[in-house]
Every structure is written in structure tokens, then in C-alpha cells.
Design an enzyme around this catalytic site. Structure first.
Site, short mmCIF file in Angstrom:
data_model
loop_
_atom_site.label_atom_id
_atom_site.label_comp_id
_atom_site.label_asym_id
_atom_site.label_seq_id
_atom_site.Cartn_x
_atom_site.Cartn_y
_atom_site.Cartn_z
CG ASN A 8 -1.68 1.33 1.22
OD1 ASN A 8 -2.01 1.96 0.46
ND2 ASN A 8 -2.47 1.31 2.39
CE LYS A 10 -0.21 3.10 4.77
NZ LYS A 10 0.06 3.24 6.33
CG HIS A 94 -5.88 2.38 5.08
ND1 HIS A 94 -5.45 3.17 6.19
CD2 HIS A 94 -5.02 1.51 4.97
CE1 HIS A 94 -4.05 2.71 6.47
NE2 HIS A 94 -3.90 1.65 5.71
CD GLU A 96 -2.88 5.60 6.78
OE1 GLU A 96 -2.72 5.59 5.47
OE2 GLU A 96 -2.04 5.01 7.37
CD GLU A 166 -3.59 -2.03 7.56
OE1 GLU A 166 -2.41 -2.38 7.08
OE2 GLU A 166 -4.10 -1.02 7.19
N GLY A 172 2.52 2.45 10.87
CA GLY A 172 3.72 3.42 10.70
C GLY A 172 4.29 3.82 11.88
CB SER A 211 5.05 -1.82 12.11
OG SER A 211 4.72 -0.47 12.47
P1 13P Z 1 2.83 0.59 7.60
O1 13P Z 1 3.18 -0.98 7.05
O2 13P Z 1 3.78 1.64 7.26
O3 13P Z 1 2.74 0.16 9.37
O4 13P Z 1 1.30 0.51 7.15
C1 13P Z 1 0.40 -0.17 7.23
C2 13P Z 1 -0.70 -0.02 6.49
O5 13P Z 1 -1.61 0.94 6.96
C3 13P Z 1 -0.91 -0.81 5.42
O6 13P Z 1 -2.23 -0.26 4.87
#
Ligand code: 13P
Length: 251
Positions: A8, A10, A94, A96, A166, A172, A211
């Protein structure tokens, strides 16, 4: 079942850099026994598709879609539009988006159903916040997110579904959820899926995100009930993502 690893990006890599990532990743040696997808920004889909040419690995994924196929919805992108790029999967809900744009479980449910109807496999993202975990509500929150999200989603057919667990606090942060905690939550999620889909639930991928990197991916992949990974930051470098894919399936 075959494991599924999804990158992803993002909000990274516009069309200019997307093509380079795809070409570099195509040079990686990849395990055969693994499904690989990459979720790119909408504006980079055309470039990613062009760089892929006839290649089918990685599968293209989108990071979101709207719940209607056309109409007066300024700024939105419909599931059928995404299929024109050969997109196979679509992230839905997601954390976010839930946090920054106020996406609710009901919106997630509508989007997931619409994606599936258009032939896109919805990758429904769920996960509790740190505060919810602290209060001992993690399982309850996640079960309810899944239940609402799959209300109108079918468990069979050509585009079934994926659930991505997640935990918000692990995204992150470099502080991943322990494989044991992930295993427990995946069992909870599987339970919700069994109630709705019966034996079909065993075939549905439940993947972990938060992560994930080259060092920990193998441990998740050998954890019972973890059927793959959703990788953010560690997927931005195509070679690093290649390493993750190789580590996911031991030769
Ligand atoms: P990270 O791998 O950067 O922690 O992000 C995970 C994520 O949100 C994947 O959709």
C-alpha cells in the site's frame, strides 16, 4: 491457501514515479506460491498499468472507491472505472480514511458491496485504536467493524473478500502487533465470517497490517490464521518489497 501480500503506497508516487517502481519490482525474483498486489493512488493507475504491460504480477489494487458506479458525486471514483485499468482488488475503509475523512462502518459496507459487484475484491480494513485496546475492547470493536462491513458482501463468486486486520496503533509506528495478538484477533474475525458464510469462511484471506517489514514478515506468515500481509512504509522501495515477498514464502 496461497498467501497474499499487498503493498500500500498510500499517498506516495504519482504517475512519474509509479512506472519506475513497477519496472524495478518486475526485476525482482518472486516466489511462485504467493499472490502479490500493489495498491497505488488513482492518478498512478494508468502509468502502473502501462508499465506492467501484459504482466499480471503484481495485481493492481486501488486504495478506495465510491459506492455508486456513476452520477453526481464530484471527486469520487467508481468501482467500474477502476476495472477499466485492470484493477483486481480495492482497499476499503483504511483506518487513515476512517480517521481523516470520517469514513464510517456503514460507508465501508456500501463501498465493499459496490466493489464486489463490479468484480473488484474488497480488502476490508479493520482495527482498533490504542485506547480501545487499553480498555479491553479490541475484539468487540473489530468484530463489530467486520460484521457491519460485510453485511451486503457475498462469501463466494469471482471476487469474494479479504479482511485486513490493521490495529491503528501499529500502523507506521514500528511497533507491530505481536503475532500471538494477531492470531487471536484473526480467530475472532474468522468467527464472524463463519457465522455469515459457513464453510466458505475458511477460504477467506485474513491478512495482517501494521509495521510489517523484512525482519518480521516470516513470523506472521507462519502464524496460524494469518493469510498474508498489508505493507505500507516497507513497500515503498520495490527491492525491499521484493525481499518481503521472498521472506514471506521460504524457498
Ligand atoms: P505500515 O506498514 O507503514 O505500518 O502501514 C500499514 C498500513 O497501513 C498498510 O495499509
Amino acid at each position: 491457501m496461497k498467501k497474499l501480500i499487498i503493498a500500500n503506497w498510500k499517498m506516495n508516487y504519482g504517475p512519474i514515479r509509479a512506472g519506475g517502481w513497477i519496472r524495478a519490482f518486475r526485476r525482482e525474483r518472486l516466489p511462485k506460491d504467493l499472490d502479490i498486489a500493489v495498491a497505488v493512488p488513482f492518478v498512478s493507475l494508468a502509468a502502473a498499468r502501462a508499465s506492467l504491460g501484459r504482466a499480471s504480477i503484481p495485481t493492481l489494487a486501488a486504495q478506495d472507491c465510491f459506492w455508486a458506479n456513476e452520477g453526481a458525486f464530484t471527486g469520487e471514483i467508481s468501482p467500474t472505472m477502476l476495472t477499466e485499468f485492470g484493477v483486481g482488488l480495492c482497499l476499503i475503509g483504511h483506518s487513515e480514511r476512517r480517521a481523516n475523512l470520517g469514513e464510517t462502518d456503514e460507508m465501508v459496507a456500501r463501498k465493499a458491496a459496490a466493489a464486489q459487484k463490479a468484480g473488484l475484491m474488497p480488502v476490508i480494513c479493520v482495527g482498533e485504536t490504542a485506547a480501545q485496546r487499553k480498555r479491553g475492547e479490541a475484539a468487540k470493536v473489530v468484530r463489530s467493524q467486520v460484521q457491519t462491513a460485510i453485511a451486503e458482501v457475498k462469501g463466494d463468486g469471482k471476487a469474494p473478500l479479504v479482511i485486513a486486520y490493521e490495529p491503528v496503533w501499529a500502523i507506521g509506528t514500528g511497533r507491530p502487533c505481536s503475532p500471538l495478538d494477531a492470531k487471536e484477533m484473526h480467530e475472532q474475525i474468522r468467527g464472524v465470517l463463519r457465522k455469515k458464510y459457513g464453510h466458505l469462511a475458511e477460504e477467506i484471506h485474513i491478512i495482517y497490517g501494521g509495521s510489517v517489514d523484512t525482519r518480521n514478515v516470516a513470523e506472521y506468515m507462519t502464524t496460524t490464521g494469518v493469510d498474508g500481509a498489508l505493507v505500507g512504509g516497507a513497500s515503498l522501495d520495490p527491492r525491499n518489497f521484493g525481499l518481503i515477498c521472498r521472506a514471506a514464502v521460504p524457498a
